[in-house]
Design a protein around this motif. Structure first.
Motif, PDB file in Angstrom:
ATOM      1  N   VAL A  70       4.705   8.270   1.906  1.00  0.00           N
ATOM      2  CA  VAL A  70       4.560   7.467   0.637  1.00  0.00           C
ATOM      3  C   VAL A  70       3.205   7.083   0.831  1.00  0.00           C
ATOM      4  N   HIS A  71       2.235   7.545  -0.196  1.00  0.00           N
ATOM      5  CA  HIS A  71       0.860   7.266  -0.120  1.00  0.00           C
ATOM      6  C   HIS A  71       0.444   5.617  -0.604  1.00  0.00           C
ATOM      7  N   TRP A  72       1.061   5.378  -1.507  1.00  0.00           N
ATOM      8  CA  TRP A  72       0.564   3.800  -1.750  1.00  0.00           C
ATOM      9  C   TRP A  72       2.169   3.050  -2.463  1.00  0.00           C
ATOM     10  N   PRO A  73       2.329   2.002  -2.169  1.00  0.00           N
ATOM     11  CA  PRO A  73       3.493   1.348  -2.650  1.00  0.00           C
ATOM     12  C   PRO A  73       3.519   1.429  -4.220  1.00  0.00           C
ATOM     13  N   THR A  74       2.461   1.033  -4.947  1.00  0.00           N
ATOM     14  CA  THR A  74       2.424   0.812  -6.281  1.00  0.00           C
ATOM     15  C   THR A  74       3.494  -0.258  -6.623  1.00  0.00           C
ATOM     16  N   PRO A  75       3.516  -1.441  -6.248  1.00  0.00           N
ATOM     17  CA  PRO A  75       4.457  -2.343  -6.711  1.00  0.00           C
ATOM     18  C   PRO A  75       4.686  -2.616  -7.977  1.00  0.00           C
ATOM     19  N   MET A  76       3.480  -2.701  -8.732  1.00  0.00           N
ATOM     20  CA  MET A  76       3.547  -2.825 -10.265  1.00  0.00           C
ATOM     21  C   MET A  76       4.433  -1.724 -11.000  1.00  0.00           C
ATOM     22  N   ARG A  77       4.880  -0.825 -10.451  1.00  0.00           N
ATOM     23  CA  ARG A  77       5.802   0.337 -10.814  1.00  0.00           C
ATOM     24  C   ARG A  77       7.187  -0.013 -10.425  1.00  0.00           C
ATOM     25  N   GLN A 100       0.251   3.913   7.689  1.00  0.00           N
ATOM     26  CA  GLN A 100      -1.066   4.399   7.551  1.00  0.00           C
ATOM     27  C   GLN A 100      -1.923   3.317   6.764  1.00  0.00           C
ATOM     28  N   ILE A 101      -2.766   2.455   7.325  1.00  0.00           N
ATOM     29  CA  ILE A 101      -3.515   1.561   6.691  1.00  0.00           C
ATOM     30  C   ILE A 101      -4.944   1.316   6.929  1.00  0.00           C
ATOM     31  N   GLU A 102      -5.507   0.811   6.124  1.00  0.00           N
ATOM     32  CA  GLU A 102      -6.746   0.307   6.392  1.00  0.00           C
ATOM     33  C   GLU A 102      -6.791  -0.445   7.660  1.00  0.00           C
ATOM     34  N   LEU A 103      -7.806  -0.097   8.566  1.00  0.00           N
ATOM     35  CA  LEU A 103      -7.810  -0.894   9.857  1.00  0.00           C
ATOM     36  C   LEU A 103      -9.064  -0.395  10.676  1.00  0.00           C
ATOM     37  N   HIS A 104      -9.896  -1.521  10.892  1.00  0.00           N
ATOM     38  CA  HIS A 104     -11.270  -1.315  11.470  1.00  0.00           C
ATOM     39  C   HIS A 104     -11.557  -2.582  12.111  1.00  0.00           C
ATOM     40  N   PRO A 105     -12.595  -2.872  13.037  1.00  0.00           N
ATOM     41  CA  PRO A 105     -12.834  -3.993  13.630  1.00  0.00           C
ATOM     42  C   PRO A 105     -12.949  -5.253  12.904  1.00  0.00           C
ATOM     43  N   ALA A 106     -13.395  -5.187  11.651  1.00  0.00           N
ATOM     44  CA  ALA A 106     -13.628  -6.263  10.713  1.00  0.00           C
ATOM     45  C   ALA A 106     -12.449  -6.563   9.957  1.00  0.00           C
ATOM     46  N   ASN A 113      -0.140   2.272   3.258  1.00  0.00           N
ATOM     47  CA  ASN A 113      -0.941   1.105   2.748  1.00  0.00           C
ATOM     48  C   ASN A 113       0.433   0.310   2.375  1.00  0.00           C
ATOM     49  N   PHE A 114       1.578   0.089   3.208  1.00  0.00           N
ATOM     50  CA  PHE A 114       2.398  -0.724   2.811  1.00  0.00           C
ATOM     51  C   PHE A 114       2.295  -2.032   3.407  1.00  0.00           C
ATOM     52  N   LEU A 115       2.399  -3.052   3.053  1.00  0.00           N
ATOM     53  CA  LEU A 115       2.331  -4.515   3.504  1.00  0.00           C
ATOM     54  C   LEU A 115       3.589  -5.080   3.920  1.00  0.00           C
ATOM     55  N   VAL A 116       3.727  -6.014   4.709  1.00  0.00           N
ATOM     56  CA  VAL A 116       5.069  -6.618   5.313  1.00  0.00           C
ATOM     57  C   VAL A 116       6.277  -6.667   4.216  1.00  0.00           C
ATOM     58  N   PRO A 117       6.100  -7.242   2.990  1.00  0.00           N
ATOM     59  CA  PRO A 117       7.105  -7.279   2.386  1.00  0.00           C
ATOM     60  C   PRO A 117       7.586  -5.835   1.843  1.00  0.00           C
ATOM     61  N   HIS A 118       6.859  -4.911   1.498  1.00  0.00           N
ATOM     62  CA  HIS A 118       7.255  -3.500   1.154  1.00  0.00           C
ATOM     63  C   HIS A 118       7.886  -2.841   2.269  1.00  0.00           C
ATOM     64  N   LEU A 119       7.563  -3.326   3.329  1.00  0.00           N
ATOM     65  CA  LEU A 119       8.242  -2.560   4.589  1.00  0.00           C
ATOM     66  C   LEU A 119       9.649  -2.982   4.710  1.00  0.00           C
TER      67      LEU A 119
END
Length: 278
Positions: free
Chosen positions: A107-114, A161-167, A140-146
């Motif tokens: 699932v590419h994005w959770p789209t919580p508004m939908r 699969q999430i945005e993740l890099h050193p910063a 791109n799921f955050l903890v509440p979505h998971l």
């Protein structure tokens, strides 16, 4: 080049490093993926919205590599969550890829508004049960979505699969994933060139100490954290460089130095917040 394998919570395995085709133009995709396969990549990450599944499929077909040696991921786009749309979407993706199944469907994005991502997840469970995808996960799921999809179905994704890099290390999501045996896939693992990651002292120092490039040092940091990565490039030399990260190891001090590049306030995010994507 031997790429390490990670075992998922459903017992299947995934190459820890692959080739991502986000923003690879459709006209260039077959050539780029063909070169990646020639270099030694066996894990390809695409998505319906990228518009280049056909190029991925053409490269796979032309490669002559046995299907069971390849790992292919694609993703369900945001406007296909309702009703039977996920079933139609996977059929369309498989047709474009020229495959009878993908190894991983997300699932590419959770789209919580939908408010329809639970339904989408339920449909992915059915897609897996019918053999159209070997494993299923989310992006791109955050903890509440998971927590919500697991509570609703009892089925835990194999990856997020999430945005993740050193910063921007998304420690809350990464910690939840670790506690629930969910593997983290890091997209944009090099920060998408949107900040001076390679000039950061811990990265530059680690690269110099191991006689590697800053990009290799950062990819190695991901590997040692257990993250799955699929850096994108359309240049063969860079493809070769990115996969050559299994012959050295960062020290604990070097890992801690790169860990410290995240300010911890979320300001390092360089792309959209999942709650804002519809």
């Amino acid at each position: 080049m031997t790429v390490s394998q990670i075992t998922l919570n459903d017992g299947n395995t995934i190459p820890q490093l692959g080739y991502g085709v986000f923003k690879v133009p459709p006209a260039d995709t077959e050539r780029a993926v063909s070169e990646a396969l020639e270099v030694g990549y066996r894990h390809i990450d695409t998505a319906a919205i990228y518009g280049n599944e056909e190029g991925v499929g053409a490269a796979i077909a032309a490669s002559g590599i046995p299907r069971d040696e390849l790992f292919v991921t694609t993703k369900l786009w945001n406007d296909r969550h309702d009703g039977d749309e996920p079933d139609a979407a996977i059929d369309e993706s498989l047709s474009k890829l020229g495959l009878d199944r993908v190894d991983l469907y997300l699932v590419h994005w959770p789209t919580p508004m939908r408010d329809n991502y639970v339904h989408a997840w339920e449909k992915l469970i059915g897609i897996r049960e019918r053999g159209r995808a070997t494993s299923i996960g989310v992006s791109n799921f955050l903890v509440p979505h998971l927590e919500r999809i697991v509570a609703a179905t009892g089925v835990v994704p194999v990856v997020d699969q999430i945005e993740l890099h050193p910063a921007y290390q998304q420690r809350e999501v990464a910690d939840w994933a670790a506690a629930h045996d969910v593997r983290v896939e890091a997209w944009g693992p090099l920060g998408q060139g949107k900040y001076d990651l390679f000039g950061a002292e811990p990265v530059a120092s680690a690269a110099a100490a191991h006689a590697v490039t800053p990009a290799q040092a950062v990819l190695r940091w991901h590997i040692q954290h257990g993250f799955i990565v699929f850096p994108k490039s359309v240049r063969r030399a860079r493809l070769e460089e990115n996969i050559d990260v299994f012959g050295f190891e960062l020290t604990d001090a070097e890992m801690r130095g790169i860990d410290a590049l995240d300010p911890g306030d979320g300001s390092g995010r360089v792309s959209a917040h999942p709650d804002d994507v519809d």
